[in-house]
Design a protein around this motif. Structure first.
Motif, short mmCIF file in Angstrom:
data_model
loop_
_atom_site.label_atom_id
_atom_site.label_comp_id
_atom_site.label_asym_id
_atom_site.label_seq_id
_atom_site.Cartn_x
_atom_site.Cartn_y
_atom_site.Cartn_z
N TYR A 52 0.82 -1.20 0.00
CA TYR A 52 0.00 0.00 0.00
C TYR A 52 0.86 1.26 0.00
N PHE A 53 2.17 1.09 0.10
CA PHE A 53 3.11 2.20 0.09
C PHE A 53 3.85 2.18 -1.24
N ILE A 54 3.88 3.31 -1.94
CA ILE A 54 4.65 3.36 -3.19
C ILE A 54 5.56 4.58 -3.18
N THR A 55 6.62 4.47 -3.96
CA THR A 55 7.51 5.60 -4.20
C THR A 55 7.45 5.94 -5.68
N ILE A 56 7.62 7.22 -5.99
CA ILE A 56 7.64 7.66 -7.38
C ILE A 56 8.91 8.49 -7.56
N ASP A 57 9.79 8.03 -8.41
CA ASP A 57 11.03 8.75 -8.70
C ASP A 57 10.96 9.26 -10.14
N PHE A 58 11.07 10.58 -10.28
CA PHE A 58 11.02 11.23 -11.59
C PHE A 58 12.40 11.80 -11.86
N LYS A 59 13.02 11.38 -12.95
CA LYS A 59 14.35 11.88 -13.29
C LYS A 59 14.32 12.52 -14.67
N THR A 76 10.19 5.98 -12.26
CA THR A 76 10.27 4.64 -11.67
C THR A 76 9.33 4.61 -10.47
N TYR A 77 8.49 3.59 -10.44
CA TYR A 77 7.56 3.38 -9.34
C TYR A 77 8.02 2.16 -8.56
N GLY A 78 7.94 2.23 -7.25
CA GLY A 78 8.33 1.09 -6.44
C GLY A 78 7.55 1.02 -5.15
N ASP A 79 7.90 0.03 -4.34
CA ASP A 79 7.23 -0.13 -3.05
C ASP A 79 8.18 0.20 -1.90
N GLY A 80 9.31 0.81 -2.22
CA GLY A 80 10.29 1.13 -1.19
C GLY A 80 11.24 -0.03 -0.94
N ASN A 81 10.99 -1.16 -1.54
CA ASN A 81 11.85 -2.33 -1.41
C ASN A 81 12.41 -2.70 -2.78
N ASP A 82 12.02 -3.86 -3.29
CA ASP A 82 12.58 -4.31 -4.56
C ASP A 82 11.62 -4.26 -5.73
N ALA A 83 10.33 -4.24 -5.48
CA ALA A 83 9.36 -4.25 -6.58
C ALA A 83 9.37 -2.90 -7.27
N LYS A 84 9.68 -2.88 -8.57
CA LYS A 84 9.74 -1.62 -9.31
C LYS A 84 9.14 -1.79 -10.69
N LYS A 85 8.53 -0.72 -11.16
CA LYS A 85 8.05 -0.61 -12.53
C LYS A 85 8.55 0.73 -13.03
N GLY A 86 8.90 0.81 -14.27
CA GLY A 86 9.36 2.08 -14.78
C GLY A 86 9.01 2.26 -16.24
#
Length: 94
Positions: A52-59, A76-86
């Protein structure tokens, strides 16, 4: 953005039922990036079964990186751990 601490009202993307705060609304209006709110909402909903927690990194890439990678920015979207989509953002016309 420091003036936004908490929220006095919520906004909603009707198509996907995502609610967001007045701070996000302000940013989307000023930066003309409602597309980013929509995109983040769609990706976040696809990651909800993992977290339920996501991170959004915009470069935003430098001109050299843009030429090398063929895009203007990478999100890049992630869950703060290893799951990422970009995905990449195509260059805009000048």
């Amino acid at each position: 953005m420091q003036q936004f601490c908490g929220s006095t009202r919520f906004f909603q993307l009707p198509l996907i039922q995502t609610r967001f705060t007045d701070g996000v609304h302000y940013l989307a209006e000023k930066a003309v990036c409602f597309w980013l709110v929509t995109d983040a909402s769609v990706i976040a909903k696809s990651l909800m079964d993992r977290s339920y927690f996501i991170t959004i990194d915009f470069k935003h890439l430098s001109k050299a990186e843009q030429e090398e990678q063929g895009c203007e920015a990478i999100i890049t979207y992630g869950d703060g751990n290893d799951a990422k989509k970009g995905h990449s953002i195509p260059p805009t016309a000048d």
